[in-house]
Scaffold this active site. Sequence first.
Site: not given
Length: 540
Positions: A503, A350, A381
């Site tokens: 947004k 960001e 793993h």
Amino acid sequence: MTLNSLPVWPALQAHYEEIRDAHLRDWFAPANDRAPTRAERFTFEGGGLAADFSKNRLTDATLALLVRLAREAGVEARRDAMFAGETVNPTEGRAALHTALRANAPDAPFQAQVAAERAKMARFADAVRSGAWTGYTGKRIRHVVNIGIGGSDLGPKMVVHALHHVATPDIATHFVSNVDGADLARVLERIDPEATLAIIVSKTFTTLETMTNARSLRDWFVANGCPEGALAKHFVGVSANPAEVVKFGIAEANVFEMWDWVGGRYSLWSAVGLSIMIAIGPERFDELLAGARDMDEHFRTAPLERNLPVLQGLVGIWYRNFFGAQSYLVAPYSEALHYLPSYLQQLEMESNGKSARIDGAFVDYPTSAVTWGEPGTNGQHAFFQMLHQGPTLVPIDFIAVLTPEHPLASHHPKLLANCFAQSEALMLGRTLDEARKIVGPAKPELAPHLTFPGNRPTTTLLVDALTPRTLGALIALYEHKVLVQAAVWNINPFDQWGVELGKILGKVVEADLTAAQVDPAKHDSSTSALIARARKALGE
């Protein structure tokens, strides 16, 4: 200023061409690893941490050129401007003074405000921890629910989890961020409305996800017996918009202030960290601040050649802008640091995921790498196969805590052994001849599958013990690394305009999901089709 117009750039390009095919195992060969050893030459300390850069694809000449790059790009000037409270966030006309939150110096900016708000936090945290602050029926607070998103969630959640071993066992801390109702619903199953405190954290107090969850939580309290007039015993707000907090229904006395000169992803040191202070207590919160202050001082005063945030930032640029690495991995060999990679994803991407320079021109070079990670040994793993044998270069930050914070001490040598062995294996690799010796004449066709190219770069950060102070230093190290890279790339790490368009369109789409009619020409055909399917499922 463009990165590739700096005087040092051609020298760096030529140096990269010179060493790009060199193998780390050759640089560690005995003839090349004389006293002082490569590890000794490339291990540096600061702020209570140690960083071993020796398994990186760089030489003394590389570091000298990269430090020259930092100087030519104005890293020192950008650093000093930030600490002085100058406007280093020009697109929003703001300072970036997260360092002032832990400065503890009378001449630092805004110290009276910072001290007053921290004292208010401490009084409140002590009251909750001691049982003096109770719920509406007189029960002690046993659950704290922090509702926020982004910087209002990731930092506090990461720290509370990391310092669980020094947190009070009397209060469980929960974090809710996602607007998906499942996030809040799972917390509601575990808490008692008579013994729960909600901390609503939003700089504007209008954030969609946060306010949706806050309203649902308020309704839940009332539905479960809490009178409207008693909600003040269960809700506090943290915001830069106190009027909006009061409008929501939180008592003015229960409002804690944050300021617009602190970005959300840098804000855990402020009242945004109230959940941290309740969990670990004001004294340990002060230790967290002290650790960050240790790293601040190191960043301000250490020579660039031995400055941990500077070196971390420059090494990242070396791989991003010369080797073409598109991502880098954070692998904390500490379950306590489980949420550190998630926190760093926001902090790094960001901040530096930008295409526009500070002067408004567009960059013609890569900026932020993709940040990702998982605690060791789990990652071994899952994706370490790709790191060892895949064709993609992924630089790695290993983080090792040398002494355990838990009573199962016999596990710890195994954990550390895995961390150190992975860095060694990634560096050394295994040649085809070595693989042939392992498989022998019986299965020569298996040998290529047992080869490892090696030469995979790693940095190992060492923490003696995970304490509030060392955690504070570790977080500040990465904060300052971000600034160093932003200065070199000539971008603004303190805004985040990239989140705005989604947004805006999100509000339009939300209205269309429940509208009586929707104009199909309002959106592109894909989005219109998605809305139509969702409307059908929702019964619209």
